[in-house]
Design a protein around this motif. Structure first.
Motif, short mmCIF file in Angstrom:
data_model
loop_
_atom_site.label_atom_id
_atom_site.label_comp_id
_atom_site.label_asym_id
_atom_site.label_seq_id
_atom_site.Cartn_x
_atom_site.Cartn_y
_atom_site.Cartn_z
N TYR A 1 0.82 -1.21 0.00
CA TYR A 1 0.00 0.00 0.00
C TYR A 1 0.86 1.26 0.00
CZ TYR A 1 -3.23 3.60 1.65
OH TYR A 1 -3.96 4.75 1.77
N GLU A 2 0.59 2.15 -0.95
CA GLU A 2 1.26 3.44 -1.02
C GLU A 2 0.20 4.53 -1.11
OE1 GLU A 2 4.00 3.59 -4.22
OE2 GLU A 2 5.13 1.81 -3.58
N PRO A 3 0.06 5.34 -0.07
CA PRO A 3 -0.96 6.40 -0.09
C PRO A 3 -0.69 7.41 -1.18
CG PRO A 3 0.54 6.69 1.76
CD PRO A 3 0.87 5.36 1.16
N GLN A 4 -1.77 7.92 -1.77
CA GLN A 4 -1.69 8.90 -2.84
C GLN A 4 -2.29 10.22 -2.36
OE1 GLN A 4 -0.38 7.98 -6.10
NE2 GLN A 4 0.27 6.25 -4.83
N GLN A 5 -1.72 11.32 -2.81
CA GLN A 5 -2.26 12.62 -2.45
C GLN A 5 -3.39 13.01 -3.40
OE1 GLN A 5 1.41 14.95 -2.60
NE2 GLN A 5 1.38 15.11 -0.37
N LEU A 6 -4.32 13.78 -2.89
CA LEU A 6 -5.43 14.27 -3.70
C LEU A 6 -4.90 15.29 -4.71
CD1 LEU A 6 -8.59 13.91 -3.69
CD2 LEU A 6 -8.66 16.12 -2.54
N PRO A 7 -5.27 15.16 -5.99
CA PRO A 7 -4.83 16.13 -6.99
C PRO A 7 -5.31 17.54 -6.64
CG PRO A 7 -5.69 14.18 -8.06
CD PRO A 7 -6.03 14.05 -6.61
N ALA A 8 -4.52 18.53 -7.04
CA ALA A 8 -4.87 19.93 -6.79
C ALA A 8 -6.09 20.32 -7.60
CB ALA A 8 -3.69 20.82 -7.15
N PRO A 9 -6.83 21.34 -7.16
CA PRO A 9 -8.00 21.80 -7.92
C PRO A 9 -7.62 22.16 -9.35
CG PRO A 9 -7.99 22.78 -5.73
CD PRO A 9 -6.68 22.07 -5.88
N ASN A 10 -8.51 21.84 -10.29
CA ASN A 10 -8.26 22.11 -11.70
C ASN A 10 -9.56 22.42 -12.42
OD1 ASN A 10 -8.88 19.23 -11.26
ND2 ASN A 10 -8.64 19.04 -13.47
N THR A 11 -9.46 23.19 -13.47
CA THR A 11 -10.63 23.51 -14.30
C THR A 11 -10.48 22.97 -15.71
OG1 THR A 11 -9.69 25.67 -14.84
CG2 THR A 11 -11.24 25.57 -12.97
N THR A 12 -9.34 22.36 -16.01
CA THR A 12 -9.11 21.75 -17.31
C THR A 12 -8.55 20.35 -17.11
OG1 THR A 12 -8.67 23.90 -18.34
CG2 THR A 12 -7.95 21.94 -19.53
N ALA A 13 -9.12 19.39 -17.83
CA ALA A 13 -8.65 18.01 -17.75
C ALA A 13 -8.38 17.48 -19.15
CB ALA A 13 -9.69 17.14 -17.05
N GLU A 14 -7.32 16.69 -19.29
CA GLU A 14 -7.00 16.07 -20.56
C GLU A 14 -7.13 14.56 -20.43
OE1 GLU A 14 -3.19 17.32 -21.93
OE2 GLU A 14 -3.76 19.45 -22.07
N VAL A 15 -7.78 13.95 -21.41
CA VAL A 15 -7.96 12.50 -21.40
C VAL A 15 -8.01 11.99 -22.84
CG1 VAL A 15 -10.48 12.80 -21.13
CG2 VAL A 15 -9.42 10.59 -20.62
N HIS A 16 -7.10 11.10 -23.18
CA HIS A 16 -7.07 10.45 -24.49
C HIS A 16 -7.14 11.44 -25.65
CE1 HIS A 16 -9.06 6.98 -22.07
NE2 HIS A 16 -7.75 7.00 -21.90
N GLY A 17 -6.42 12.55 -25.53
CA GLY A 17 -6.39 13.52 -26.60
C GLY A 17 -7.50 14.54 -26.57
N TYR A 18 -8.42 14.42 -25.62
CA TYR A 18 -9.52 15.38 -25.46
C TYR A 18 -9.17 16.35 -24.34
CZ TYR A 18 -12.36 12.14 -28.23
OH TYR A 18 -12.84 11.32 -29.22
N GLU A 19 -9.67 17.57 -24.47
CA GLU A 19 -9.56 18.54 -23.40
C GLU A 19 -10.95 18.92 -22.94
OE1 GLU A 19 -8.48 22.99 -23.72
OE2 GLU A 19 -6.61 22.05 -23.05
N VAL A 20 -11.19 18.88 -21.64
CA VAL A 20 -12.50 19.22 -21.08
C VAL A 20 -12.30 20.38 -20.12
CG1 VAL A 20 -14.53 18.40 -19.84
CG2 VAL A 20 -13.23 16.81 -21.28
N ARG A 21 -13.05 21.44 -20.34
CA ARG A 21 -12.95 22.63 -19.50
C ARG A 21 -14.18 22.77 -18.62
NH1 ARG A 21 -14.50 27.91 -20.23
NH2 ARG A 21 -15.12 27.48 -22.37
N LEU A 22 -13.96 23.00 -17.34
CA LEU A 22 -15.04 23.13 -16.36
C LEU A 22 -15.29 24.61 -16.08
CD1 LEU A 22 -16.96 22.07 -14.10
CD2 LEU A 22 -14.95 21.99 -12.61
N ASP A 23 -16.55 24.99 -16.19
CA ASP A 23 -16.95 26.36 -15.86
C ASP A 23 -18.09 26.29 -14.85
OD1 ASP A 23 -17.37 29.07 -15.80
OD2 ASP A 23 -18.49 29.15 -17.68
N GLY A 24 -17.90 26.91 -13.70
CA GLY A 24 -18.91 26.86 -12.65
C GLY A 24 -18.30 26.40 -11.35
N VAL A 25 -19.04 26.57 -10.26
CA VAL A 25 -18.55 26.21 -8.94
C VAL A 25 -19.62 25.43 -8.18
CG1 VAL A 25 -16.96 28.15 -8.75
CG2 VAL A 25 -19.33 28.42 -8.00
N LEU A 26 -19.17 24.61 -7.25
CA LEU A 26 -20.08 23.95 -6.32
C LEU A 26 -20.29 24.85 -5.11
CD1 LEU A 26 -18.89 20.23 -6.19
CD2 LEU A 26 -21.05 21.08 -7.11
#
Length: 320
Positions: free
Chosen positions: A179-204
């Motif tokens: 077991y190796e603990p992982q840190q939570l990723p920092a806040p982000n508004t853009t994510a890349e996956v398989h050549g796609y870019e997804v941009r998040l607009d809005g807040v919780l």
């Protein structure tokens, strides 16, 4: 079997099997800052605390989903309390009613009778799966979890019984191995996956409905031909860091309604159950493949120094 006995038996079996693997306390006991909730309100809206209140510190006025193994007269009976990290295993479970009978009739929602989410406690691994149901009510699906540690299994369903409400039940799962603990990723508004870019607009916002817009592009060009996935152009799950409270939302509009376009923008309305840090997982389908964009967002709290990037990408998976 009563829910209390089932939980005790589960914890004992888990401790006996995986106690030397990685520290049972991390895998068995939920990391919960909130008091235990009473019941889940709806499929698309989790609990809400007044904006500006303590929220995740213990003042939720309504319950969040996925924190209970039993609710509304139904129990998630997880028959696979543990697996081995990196090895393919069969995950099986049964939904039981108050009389202990396996539920065999469900209402189809978003093209499926039941949605299964598996997420690691550190929210570095996410699986959105669709198991198959046998005639006796047993659900099963092969699963391979990449890292050892504690996981949470969420069953999202609505019984076919008249006037039954949607439920999200949760149970703990352990993956044995180093077991190796992982840190939570920092806040982000853009994510890349398989050549796609997804941009998040809005807040919780805690206790407040807010629109979240996610825009999909590839190679710098907007994607305008998204394909329906689970009856929509996008599927969003949010999990609260710490106790993994579950928030399941769906887009504003659906394919074929005459007003919802197949991209590049997918719109959701969401209410955060409380202040805290959340991981958002957006599933979308394009050219026959389903992809998952991942985000870290904060609702009603400021950044903490301990939450920095740390887990490997590409740990999302889908079952069909």
């Amino acid at each position: 079997m009563h829910a209390g006995l089932r939980i005790t038996a589960f914890a004992a079996a888990l401790a006996a099997t995986f106690g030397t693997a990685y520290g049972v306390g991390k895998g068995v006991d939920p990391v919960v800052d909130d008091p235990a909730p009473a019941r889940h309100e709806s499929h698309s809206e989790a609990s809400a605390a007044p904006e500006g209140g303590d929220g995740h510190g213990g003042h939720e006025t309504k319950p969040a989903g996925g924190l209970q193994i039993s609710e509304g007269g139904y129990t998630l009976d997880l028959r696979t309390p543990g697996v081995t990290a990196g090895k393919r295993s069969d995950l099986s479970f049964v939904i039981r009613d108050d009389d202990g009978r396996a539920v065999t009739a469900y209402r189809r929602e978003h093209d499926k009778e039941l949605h299964l989410i598996v997420a690691s406690r550190d929210l570095g691994t996410y699986r959105h799966l669709h198991p198959t149901r046998a005639a006796d009510g047993t659900w099963s699906i092969p699963v391979e979890l990449p890292r050892a540690g504690g996981y949470r299994v969420f069953a999202d369903f609505t019984p076919a019984k008249k006037d039954a409400e949607n439920l999200t039940l949760g149970a703990d799962l352990a993956a044995a191995g180093p077991y190796e603990p992982q840190q939570l990723p920092a806040p982000n508004t853009t994510a890349e996956v398989h050549g796609y870019e997804v941009r998040l607009d809005g807040v919780l916002r805690p206790g407040k409905e807010r629109e979240l817009k996610l825009e999909v592009s590839r190679g710098g060009r907007p994607v305008t031909d998204l394909q329906p996935y689970l009856g929509a152009y996008g599927h969003l799950v949010a999990l609260r860091s710490g106790d993994l409270a579950y928030l399941h939302v769906h887009p504003n509009g659906e394919p074929g309604d005459g007003r919802t376009k197949p991209g590049p923008e997918i719109s959701f309305t969401a209410t955060a159950p409380s202040s805290g840090t959340y991981r958002l997982f957006l599933d979308f389908k394009h050219e026959g493949e389903v992809h998952t964009a991942e985000f870290t967002v904060r609702a009603g709290v400021t950044a903490t120094a301990s939450e920095t990037p740390g887990h490997e990408d590409g740990t999302a998976e889908h079952g069909h």
